[in-house]
Design an enzyme around this catalytic site. Sequence first.
Site, short mmCIF file in Angstrom:
data_model
loop_
_atom_site.label_atom_id
_atom_site.label_comp_id
_atom_site.label_asym_id
_atom_site.label_seq_id
_atom_site.Cartn_x
_atom_site.Cartn_y
_atom_site.Cartn_z
N CYS A 13 -9.87 -9.79 2.44
CA CYS A 13 -11.32 -9.71 2.13
C CYS A 13 -11.92 -11.07 1.77
O CYS A 13 -13.14 -11.21 1.73
CB CYS A 13 -11.57 -8.70 1.02
SG CYS A 13 -11.06 -7.05 1.47
N HIS A 34 -18.19 -9.80 -2.49
CA HIS A 34 -17.49 -8.94 -1.54
C HIS A 34 -17.78 -7.47 -1.88
O HIS A 34 -17.65 -7.04 -3.02
CB HIS A 34 -15.98 -9.22 -1.61
CG HIS A 34 -15.17 -8.20 -0.88
ND1 HIS A 34 -15.45 -7.85 0.42
CD2 HIS A 34 -14.13 -7.43 -1.26
CE1 HIS A 34 -14.60 -6.93 0.80
NE2 HIS A 34 -13.79 -6.63 -0.20
N ASN A 94 -16.52 -0.94 2.52
CA ASN A 94 -15.85 -2.24 2.40
C ASN A 94 -15.41 -2.68 3.80
O ASN A 94 -14.54 -2.06 4.39
CB ASN A 94 -14.63 -2.07 1.47
CG ASN A 94 -13.84 -3.36 1.29
OD1 ASN A 94 -14.00 -4.31 2.06
ND2 ASN A 94 -12.97 -3.38 0.30
N1 ACO Z 1 -11.52 11.61 -3.79
C1 ACO Z 1 -11.26 12.33 -4.89
N2 ACO Z 1 -10.38 11.94 -5.82
C2 ACO Z 1 -9.75 10.77 -5.64
C3 ACO Z 1 -9.99 9.96 -4.50
C4 ACO Z 1 -10.90 10.44 -3.55
N3 ACO Z 1 -11.22 9.75 -2.44
N4 ACO Z 1 -9.21 8.87 -4.58
C5 ACO Z 1 -8.52 8.96 -5.73
N5 ACO Z 1 -8.85 10.12 -6.36
C6 ACO Z 1 -8.33 10.63 -7.62
C7 ACO Z 1 -7.00 10.05 -7.98
O1 ACO Z 1 -5.95 10.78 -7.38
C8 ACO Z 1 -7.01 10.22 -9.48
O2 ACO Z 1 -6.68 11.53 -9.80
P1 ACO Z 1 -5.76 11.85 -11.10
O3 ACO Z 1 -6.55 11.34 -12.26
O4 ACO Z 1 -5.62 13.34 -11.05
O5 ACO Z 1 -4.49 11.10 -10.88
C9 ACO Z 1 -8.47 10.00 -9.85
O6 ACO Z 1 -9.22 10.23 -8.65
C10 ACO Z 1 -8.78 8.62 -10.36
O7 ACO Z 1 -8.16 7.68 -9.46
P2 ACO Z 1 -8.23 6.14 -9.71
O8 ACO Z 1 -7.43 5.42 -8.69
O9 ACO Z 1 -7.94 5.88 -11.16
O10 ACO Z 1 -9.79 5.91 -9.45
P3 ACO Z 1 -10.64 4.63 -9.69
O11 ACO Z 1 -11.77 4.95 -10.53
O12 ACO Z 1 -9.77 3.46 -10.06
O13 ACO Z 1 -11.22 4.35 -8.24
C11 ACO Z 1 -10.88 2.90 -6.36
C12 ACO Z 1 -10.34 4.09 -7.14
C13 ACO Z 1 -12.22 3.28 -5.81
C14 ACO Z 1 -9.91 2.59 -5.22
C15 ACO Z 1 -11.02 1.70 -7.29
O14 ACO Z 1 -9.83 1.53 -8.02
C16 ACO Z 1 -11.35 0.45 -6.57
O15 ACO Z 1 -12.44 0.26 -6.09
N6 ACO Z 1 -10.41 -0.50 -6.54
C17 ACO Z 1 -10.67 -1.80 -5.97
C18 ACO Z 1 -10.63 -1.80 -4.49
C19 ACO Z 1 -10.98 -3.21 -4.02
O16 ACO Z 1 -11.60 -3.98 -4.69
N7 ACO Z 1 -10.59 -3.57 -2.87
C20 ACO Z 1 -10.95 -4.94 -2.48
C21 ACO Z 1 -9.90 -5.58 -1.99
S1 ACO Z 1 -9.30 -4.67 -0.63
C22 ACO Z 1 -8.84 -5.82 0.50
O17 ACO Z 1 -8.66 -6.95 0.22
C23 ACO Z 1 -8.63 -5.32 1.86
#
Ligand code: ACO
Length: 356
Positions: free
Chosen positions: A130, A277, A307
């Site tokens: 990214c 980003h 993204n």
């Molecule tokens: N729909 C419903 N529930 C979901 C989903 C979904 N799509 N995805 C995860 N959950 C659930 C999980 O299983 C978890 O359930 P649990 O509590 O029963 O275990 C709960 O939701 C919370 O999951 P988290 O992973 O803690 O959710 P979070 O709030 O952290 O959001 C996310 C996840 C959106 C991926 C976030 O962590 C994020 O944006 N991370 C950064 C991603 C990023 O910046 N990428 C950039 C670099 S990528 C690159 O370089 C290619």
Amino acid sequence: MTDATDTTDATDTTDASGRGRTAVLAGLGTFVPPRVVTNEELSRTMDTSDEWIRTRTGITQRHWADPGTATGDLAVAAGERALKSAGSGEVDLVVLATTTPDHPCPATAPEVAFRLGLEGVPAYDVAAVCSGFVYGLASAAGAIAAGIAERVLVIGAETYSTILDPQDRTTSVIFGDGAGAVVLRAGDPTEPGALLGYDLGSDGSLKDLIIVPGGGSRQRSAAAAADAPEPDPADAYFAMQGKSVFRHAVTRMAASSQAMLERAGWAADSVDRFVGHQANVRILHAVADQLGMARDRTVVNLDRVGNTSAASIPLALSDAVADGLITPGDRVLMSAFGGGVTWGSTALVWPDVTPY
Ligand code: ACO
């Protein structure tokens, strides 16, 4: 060393005549494939919901390429538009940032250059996930500063839909396909559009946070051992430790943005638009908070495109100009974070450029 931050100033290079010679933005073009995939559509095939995706990420839809369309196709479309925006088809270098090249070998850039009618020009890919677009800008600016190129086409293009596991709700809801491209020309550091330096870094100790485990020499070499287990088909897919990536993205983008502000001699509250980003609106707001910048200065278009990795910053720039959020003379700060892990920032005063 696993944690190296390199703050590089490409703005004070002088050419043989003693004049400053730096990279100046001269054109911007973008392309997203026509197929829109809504949160609602995804929630029909996996255990997720529009509500979860919108509140946890800010995304409401993304574009996915139809089967048969590859990254190079999107790159050509965006490249054509950037050349049109720049008012000239002439460039003497093509740099393509992508995580999803058309083939593991060769690079995608030479074929893109050929299809754009830029036969014979040097062309190479940059792989910084990214952060790839910012790395691509820095690489192109270095070529301009060194007198290797006068005009460079820098493209960020991705088809993440080709590496997403359709059963993995933690990644499939986040990524979209698209391409954005800019033309950089040699110019003067005091001109609008001059890139005002770069803050780049990486930390390879965190390589497993964002990874496609299969397909590379590590797995192929391991598979050649007599007692090697069968490779897991899931290894062909993109995997991400979202929570940890979130934390590192905020810390690194904030620190890198701060370093870039110091390099440009700008106070955080003098920035008109922060183009980070487009990973997650909560990340963008957390970075703005850490910088002491009003959240409404943050450009957000991830609601529409998700993204798009290396295409994310040029797509956000283009949408912000189209929406009247960036106008000539505005101070624009750009910052990215991605797999590797890698990060990078740059800044410019927006020039009189119309995106296509
Ligand atoms: N729909 C419903 N529930 C979901 C989903 C979904 N799509 N995805 C995860 N959950 C659930 C999980 O299983 C978890 O359930 P649990 O509590 O029963 O275990 C709960 O939701 C919370 O999951 P988290 O992973 O803690 O959710 P979070 O709030 O952290 O959001 C996310 C996840 C959106 C991926 C976030 O962590 C994020 O944006 N991370 C950064 C991603 C990023 O910046 N990428 C950039 C670099 S990528 C690159 O370089 C290619």
